[in-house]
Design a protein around this motif. Structure first.
Motif, mmCIF file in Angstrom:
data_model
loop_
_atom_site.group_PDB
_atom_site.id
_atom_site.type_symbol
_atom_site.label_atom_id
_atom_site.label_comp_id
_atom_site.label_asym_id
_atom_site.label_seq_id
_atom_site.Cartn_x
_atom_site.Cartn_y
_atom_site.Cartn_z
ATOM 1 N N VAL A 110 43.966 -51.690 14.651
ATOM 2 C CA VAL A 110 43.967 -50.630 13.631
ATOM 3 C C VAL A 110 45.395 -50.201 13.318
ATOM 4 O O VAL A 110 45.765 -49.990 12.156
ATOM 5 C CB VAL A 110 43.113 -49.433 14.118
ATOM 6 N N SER A 111 46.221 -50.084 14.355
ATOM 7 C CA SER A 111 47.613 -49.693 14.153
ATOM 8 C C SER A 111 48.380 -50.742 13.361
ATOM 9 O O SER A 111 49.204 -50.412 12.485
ATOM 10 C CB SER A 111 48.289 -49.470 15.510
ATOM 11 N N VAL A 112 48.116 -52.023 13.634
ATOM 12 C CA VAL A 112 48.766 -53.104 12.882
ATOM 13 C C VAL A 112 48.398 -53.009 11.406
ATOM 14 O O VAL A 112 49.254 -53.083 10.520
ATOM 15 C CB VAL A 112 48.368 -54.477 13.452
ATOM 16 N N ALA A 113 47.097 -52.854 11.121
ATOM 17 C CA ALA A 113 46.648 -52.764 9.732
ATOM 18 C C ALA A 113 47.294 -51.579 9.024
ATOM 19 O O ALA A 113 47.762 -51.697 7.879
ATOM 20 C CB ALA A 113 45.123 -52.654 9.678
ATOM 21 N N ALA A 114 47.342 -50.432 9.696
ATOM 22 C CA ALA A 114 47.948 -49.237 9.095
ATOM 23 C C ALA A 114 49.426 -49.458 8.820
ATOM 24 O O ALA A 114 49.946 -49.059 7.767
ATOM 25 C CB ALA A 114 47.750 -48.039 10.023
ATOM 26 N N SER A 115 50.119 -50.111 9.733
ATOM 27 C CA SER A 115 51.559 -50.334 9.585
ATOM 28 C C SER A 115 51.862 -51.255 8.410
ATOM 29 O O SER A 115 52.772 -50.992 7.607
ATOM 30 C CB SER A 115 52.131 -50.933 10.875
ATOM 31 N N VAL A 116 51.097 -52.335 8.285
ATOM 32 C CA VAL A 116 51.372 -53.309 7.222
ATOM 33 C C VAL A 116 51.012 -52.734 5.858
ATOM 34 O O VAL A 116 51.757 -52.907 4.882
ATOM 35 C CB VAL A 116 50.611 -54.622 7.481
ATOM 36 N N VAL A 117 49.878 -52.044 5.763
ATOM 37 C CA VAL A 117 49.485 -51.444 4.480
ATOM 38 C C VAL A 117 50.530 -50.433 4.021
ATOM 39 O O VAL A 117 50.932 -50.407 2.847
ATOM 40 C CB VAL A 117 48.096 -50.787 4.594
#
Length: 221
Positions: A110-117
């Motif tokens: 979830v943190s990866v997705a939030a960071s990239v978006v």
């Protein structure tokens, strides 16, 4: 017991805690790093759609680049120069099916997705988040995505491999976030990746040796 007084000082409030984000710089051709080098190689010899300048025609120029309207106002042929091709789109695909995740690895995904978006929108790219139960795109994607990621939980639904796709509108980046490399291979094997898209796989569950890495299945970057 003769007098009683009741007062509400503070009402109920809902506070949304968005996922932890890491500051990222979106790769661009020539900015350094393996992914940037890959994008530079893909952009080599390609012309983008953004206007750069105009100049007089010289022998060897592509006749299709002649601006006939501008040429009609001068005694020379005028050629339109355009910016070199660059990254235009970023699609983040988050696999939320519970297979392969534990609590830590799912929170990490979830943190990866939030960071990239967040990084993609900040860089001015056309940004999209696709997942098992949602597909967010359009204006101010990051705000909507962060609120959704704040409450998302792993489930029993399986991600449709067709979600792992971009479009044909210029160079794009597809970031697939999942638990394991096995899940990545399954999803990529049935996906529809556009010719101009570069796929990056991030798996967040520990590998056999206990490490957590960015996985790149054979045939993908």
């Amino acid at each position: 017991g003769l007098v009683r007084r009741r007062a509400t000082l503070v009402g109920d409030q809902t506070v949304t805690i968005v996922p932890r984000r890491v500051e990222l710089a979106m790769p661009t051709p020539g900015s350094g790093g393996a992914l940037s080098q890959h994008l530079s190689a893909r952009a080599l010899g390609r012309t983008g759609t953004d206007f750069h300048s105009q100049r007089e025609y010289v022998a060897g120029d592509d006749p299709r680049r002649i601006n006939w309207k501008a040429s009609a106002r001068t005694d020379s042929l005028i050629v339109t120069e355009r910016e070199a091709e660059r990254l235009r789109r970023c699609t983040v695909v988050l696999d939320t099916s519970r297979t392969g995740y534990d609590e830590v690895s799912f929170d990490r995904a979830v943190s990866v997705a939030a960071s990239v978006v967040t990084a993609s929108e900040r860089a001015g790219l056309t940004t999209r988040l696709a997942s098992t139960t949602t597909d967010v795109r359009g204006h101010e994607v990051a705000t909507s995505v962060l609120h959704w990621l704040a409450v998302v939980e792993p489930g029993d639904d399986t991600l449709d491999p067709r979600q792992v796709s971009g479009s044909d509108d210029g160079m794009g980046l597809v970031v697939l976030v999942c638990a394991t490399t096995e899940a990545a291979r399954r999803l990529l094997g049935a996906s529809r990746i556009a010719p101009d898209d570069t796929v990056v796989v991030v798996h967040t569950a520990p590998a056999d040796d206990g490490s957590t890495t960015t996985g790149m299945p054979a045939g993908y970057t």
